[in-house]
Design a protein around this motif. Structure first.
Motif, PDB file in Angstrom:
ATOM      1  N   PRO A  12       0.822  -1.223   0.000  1.00  0.00           N
ATOM      2  CA  PRO A  12       0.000   0.000   0.000  1.00  0.00           C
ATOM      3  C   PRO A  12       0.847   1.261   0.000  1.00  0.00           C
ATOM      4  N   PHE A  13       0.591   2.102  -0.978  1.00  0.00           N
ATOM      5  CA  PHE A  13       1.356   3.340  -1.112  1.00  0.00           C
ATOM      6  C   PHE A  13       0.821   4.389  -0.139  1.00  0.00           C
ATOM      7  N   PRO A  14       1.696   5.079   0.600  1.00  0.00           N
ATOM      8  CA  PRO A  14       1.249   6.089   1.579  1.00  0.00           C
ATOM      9  C   PRO A  14       0.860   7.413   0.914  1.00  0.00           C
ATOM     10  N   LEU A  15      -0.304   7.448   0.317  1.00  0.00           N
ATOM     11  CA  LEU A  15      -0.762   8.684  -0.319  1.00  0.00           C
ATOM     12  C   LEU A  15      -0.893   9.787   0.727  1.00  0.00           C
ATOM     13  N   PRO A  16      -0.468  11.014   0.400  1.00  0.00           N
ATOM     14  CA  PRO A  16      -0.612  12.122   1.347  1.00  0.00           C
ATOM     15  C   PRO A  16      -2.074  12.533   1.473  1.00  0.00           C
ATOM     16  N   PRO A  17      -2.447  13.239   2.532  1.00  0.00           N
ATOM     17  CA  PRO A  17      -3.814  13.759   2.653  1.00  0.00           C
ATOM     18  C   PRO A  17      -4.146  14.661   1.459  1.00  0.00           C
ATOM     19  N   PRO A  18      -5.436  14.902   1.201  1.00  0.00           N
ATOM     20  CA  PRO A  18      -5.837  15.671   0.009  1.00  0.00           C
ATOM     21  C   PRO A  18      -5.181  17.035  -0.120  1.00  0.00           C
ATOM     22  N   ASP A  19      -4.871  17.695   1.010  1.00  0.00           N
ATOM     23  CA  ASP A  19      -4.291  19.036   0.950  1.00  0.00           C
ATOM     24  C   ASP A  19      -2.769  19.021   1.126  1.00  0.00           C
ATOM     25  N   LYS A  20      -2.152  17.840   1.074  1.00  0.00           N
ATOM     26  CA  LYS A  20      -0.700  17.714   1.227  1.00  0.00           C
ATOM     27  C   LYS A  20      -0.101  17.127  -0.046  1.00  0.00           C
ATOM     28  N   TYR A  21       1.229  17.106  -0.118  1.00  0.00           N
ATOM     29  CA  TYR A  21       1.872  16.588  -1.322  1.00  0.00           C
ATOM     30  C   TYR A  21       3.327  16.215  -1.037  1.00  0.00           C
ATOM     31  N   TYR A  22       3.875  15.382  -1.907  1.00  0.00           N
ATOM     32  CA  TYR A  22       5.297  15.074  -1.906  1.00  0.00           C
ATOM     33  C   TYR A  22       5.998  15.962  -2.931  1.00  0.00           C
ATOM     34  N   LEU A  23       7.201  16.396  -2.637  1.00  0.00           N
ATOM     35  CA  LEU A  23       8.030  17.109  -3.594  1.00  0.00           C
ATOM     36  C   LEU A  23       8.775  16.082  -4.430  1.00  0.00           C
ATOM     37  N   CYS A  24       8.774  16.255  -5.746  1.00  0.00           N
ATOM     38  CA  CYS A  24       9.473  15.319  -6.618  1.00  0.00           C
ATOM     39  C   CYS A  24      10.059  16.078  -7.802  1.00  0.00           C
ATOM     40  N   ASP A  25      10.856  15.395  -8.604  1.00  0.00           N
ATOM     41  CA  ASP A  25      11.494  16.085  -9.728  1.00  0.00           C
ATOM     42  C   ASP A  25      10.640  15.944 -10.991  1.00  0.00           C
ATOM     43  N   ALA A  26      11.160  16.457 -12.091  1.00  0.00           N
ATOM     44  CA  ALA A  26      10.369  16.548 -13.323  1.00  0.00           C
ATOM     45  C   ALA A  26      10.195  15.221 -14.037  1.00  0.00           C
ATOM     46  N   ALA A  27      10.718  14.143 -13.472  1.00  0.00           N
ATOM     47  CA  ALA A  27      10.461  12.825 -14.040  1.00  0.00           C
ATOM     48  C   ALA A  27       9.037  12.362 -13.744  1.00  0.00           C
ATOM     49  N   TYR A  28       8.364  13.075 -12.834  1.00  0.00           N
ATOM     50  CA  TYR A  28       7.018  12.698 -12.431  1.00  0.00           C
ATOM     51  C   TYR A  28       6.006  13.730 -12.917  1.00  0.00           C
ATOM     52  N   ALA A  29       4.755  13.297 -13.035  1.00  0.00           N
ATOM     53  CA  ALA A  29       3.686  14.207 -13.431  1.00  0.00           C
ATOM     54  C   ALA A  29       3.346  15.141 -12.275  1.00  0.00           C
ATOM     55  N   ASN A  30       3.029  16.381 -12.608  1.00  0.00           N
ATOM     56  CA  ASN A  30       2.594  17.352 -11.611  1.00  0.00           C
ATOM     57  C   ASN A  30       1.092  17.136 -11.390  1.00  0.00           C
ATOM     58  N   ILE A  31       0.739  16.496 -10.268  1.00  0.00           N
ATOM     59  CA  ILE A  31      -0.637  16.085 -10.026  1.00  0.00           C
ATOM     60  C   ILE A  31      -0.898  16.198  -8.529  1.00  0.00           C
ATOM     61  N   ARG A  32      -2.163  16.250  -8.131  1.00  0.00           N
ATOM     62  CA  ARG A  32      -2.489  16.356  -6.712  1.00  0.00           C
ATOM     63  C   ARG A  32      -1.754  15.264  -5.923  1.00  0.00           C
ATOM     64  N   GLY A  33      -1.061  15.678  -4.891  1.00  0.00           N
ATOM     65  CA  GLY A  33      -0.287  14.753  -4.078  1.00  0.00           C
ATOM     66  C   GLY A  33       1.177  14.670  -4.463  1.00  0.00           C
ATOM     67  N   PHE A  34       1.530  15.198  -5.668  1.00  0.00           N
ATOM     68  CA  PHE A  34       2.906  15.112  -6.161  1.00  0.00           C
ATOM     69  C   PHE A  34       3.244  16.411  -6.881  1.00  0.00           C
ATOM     70  N   MET A  35       4.092  17.243  -6.266  1.00  0.00           N
ATOM     71  CA  MET A  35       4.447  18.521  -6.871  1.00  0.00           C
ATOM     72  C   MET A  35       5.798  18.414  -7.569  1.00  0.00           C
ATOM     73  N   ALA A  36       5.776  18.581  -8.890  1.00  0.00           N
ATOM     74  CA  ALA A  36       6.990  18.532  -9.701  1.00  0.00           C
ATOM     75  C   ALA A  36       7.357  19.943 -10.147  1.00  0.00           C
ATOM     76  N   PRO A  37       8.627  20.193 -10.497  1.00  0.00           N
ATOM     77  CA  PRO A  37       9.027  21.522 -10.971  1.00  0.00           C
ATOM     78  C   PRO A  37       8.480  21.791 -12.365  1.00  0.00           C
ATOM     79  N   TYR A  38       8.628  23.023 -12.810  1.00  0.00           N
ATOM     80  CA  TYR A  38       8.155  23.412 -14.137  1.00  0.00           C
ATOM     81  C   TYR A  38       8.923  22.681 -15.225  1.00  0.00           C
ATOM     82  N   ARG A  39       8.220  22.300 -16.284  1.00  0.00           N
ATOM     83  CA  ARG A  39       8.831  21.683 -17.448  1.00  0.00           C
ATOM     84  C   ARG A  39       8.585  22.569 -18.653  1.00  0.00           C
TER      85      ARG A  39
END
Length: 252
Positions: free
Chosen positions: A162-189
């Motif tokens: 089971p993946f530990p999804l963050p709460p609806p108003d929270k997110y993980y910081l990640c790099d541009a290899a990932y999609a910028n989507i709710r729960g996952f904030m990626a930098p500008y591409r």
């Protein structure tokens, strides 16, 4: 010793000490300060130079220092330190990324584990770390050539881990290899030309995927797997824009 004197002392002392304190070489530090002066209009304030501002920031993120430690080291009020370094990623609950770990694999599978043009064999490990420097999730075993975003997609769909999804108003910081989507904030591409610089050049590398057990390159960056809805993507994009605006205001 004032913060200004401390910064000057760092710049003129042993390069190894500079690297240990600010986690980058003296030459890179000087270039970074000049870059922000020229390209982002970062200026000296009445009491704090650009170099001192940058040193405060790098000590905080490089050594997980608290405001009170920065205040004492640079001899500024807590208000000054907080103004320059106030947290803007208030919804972030950790950082997510893939990392390459050396692996020993059978000869007939080595091509899949050689990663992106590297000679040695690796496995691509997805990991999440919180801000207490503790791992909260690890998924190992993927071929080194597998794209980070594909591994995340599989982790989200894996019922046995089971993946530990963050709460609806929270997110993980990640790099541009990932999609910028709710729960996952990626930098500008693919930002407009005026905002591009060397810091983000490595994010323009082509995507790599596995097709019929052979390596192939995806030149279309839009093929990064996504999840969630259009509303989710719009939400995190708007939040990212607000954070970018705050960061730019902090530099003034």
């Amino acid at each position: 010793m004032t913060g200004h004197e401390f910064t000057l002392e760092l710049l003129h002392r042993n390069p190894l000490q500079f690297l240990e304190v600010l986690r980058m070489s003296r030459e890179s530090f000087v270039w970074l300060c000049a870059h922000f002066r020229v390209n982002y209009a970062l200026k000296d304030s009445k009491h704090v130079s650009v170099e001192e501002k940058m040193a405060m920031f790098l000590m905080m993120i490089g050594h997980n220092q608290r405001y009170v430690i920065i205040k004492r080291r640079f001899q500024h009020s807590k208000q000054t330190a907080h103004k320059r370094l106030r947290p803007v990623f208030k919804g972030a609950v950790g950082a997510l990324d893939g990392t390459l770990i050396h692996a020993v694999v059978p000869a007939n599978k080595r091509d899949l584990y050689r990663s992106r043009g590297k000679g040695d064999c690796y496995q691509n490990v997805l990991a999440i770390c919180d801000f207490n420097m503790m791992f909260t999730f690890v998924m190992a075993g993927w071929e080194g050539i597998a794209h980070d975003s594909r591994i995340l997609s599989e982790a989200l769909a894996n019922p046995h881990a089971p993946f530990p999804l963050p709460p609806p108003d929270k997110y993980y910081l990640c790099d541009a290899a990932y999609a910028n989507i709710r729960g996952f904030m990626a930098p500008y591409r693919n930002v407009r030309e005026g905002l591009r610089d060397e810091f983000f050049a490595r994010y323009d590398e082509p995507n790599v995927s596995i097709r019929n057990n052979n390596a192939s390159v995806d030149n279309d960056e839009d093929e990064i797997p996504t999840h969630g809805t259009a509303a989710d993507r719009e939400y995190i994009t708007q939040l990212r824009d607000e954070i970018a605006e705050q960061l730019m205001q902090n530099m003034e």
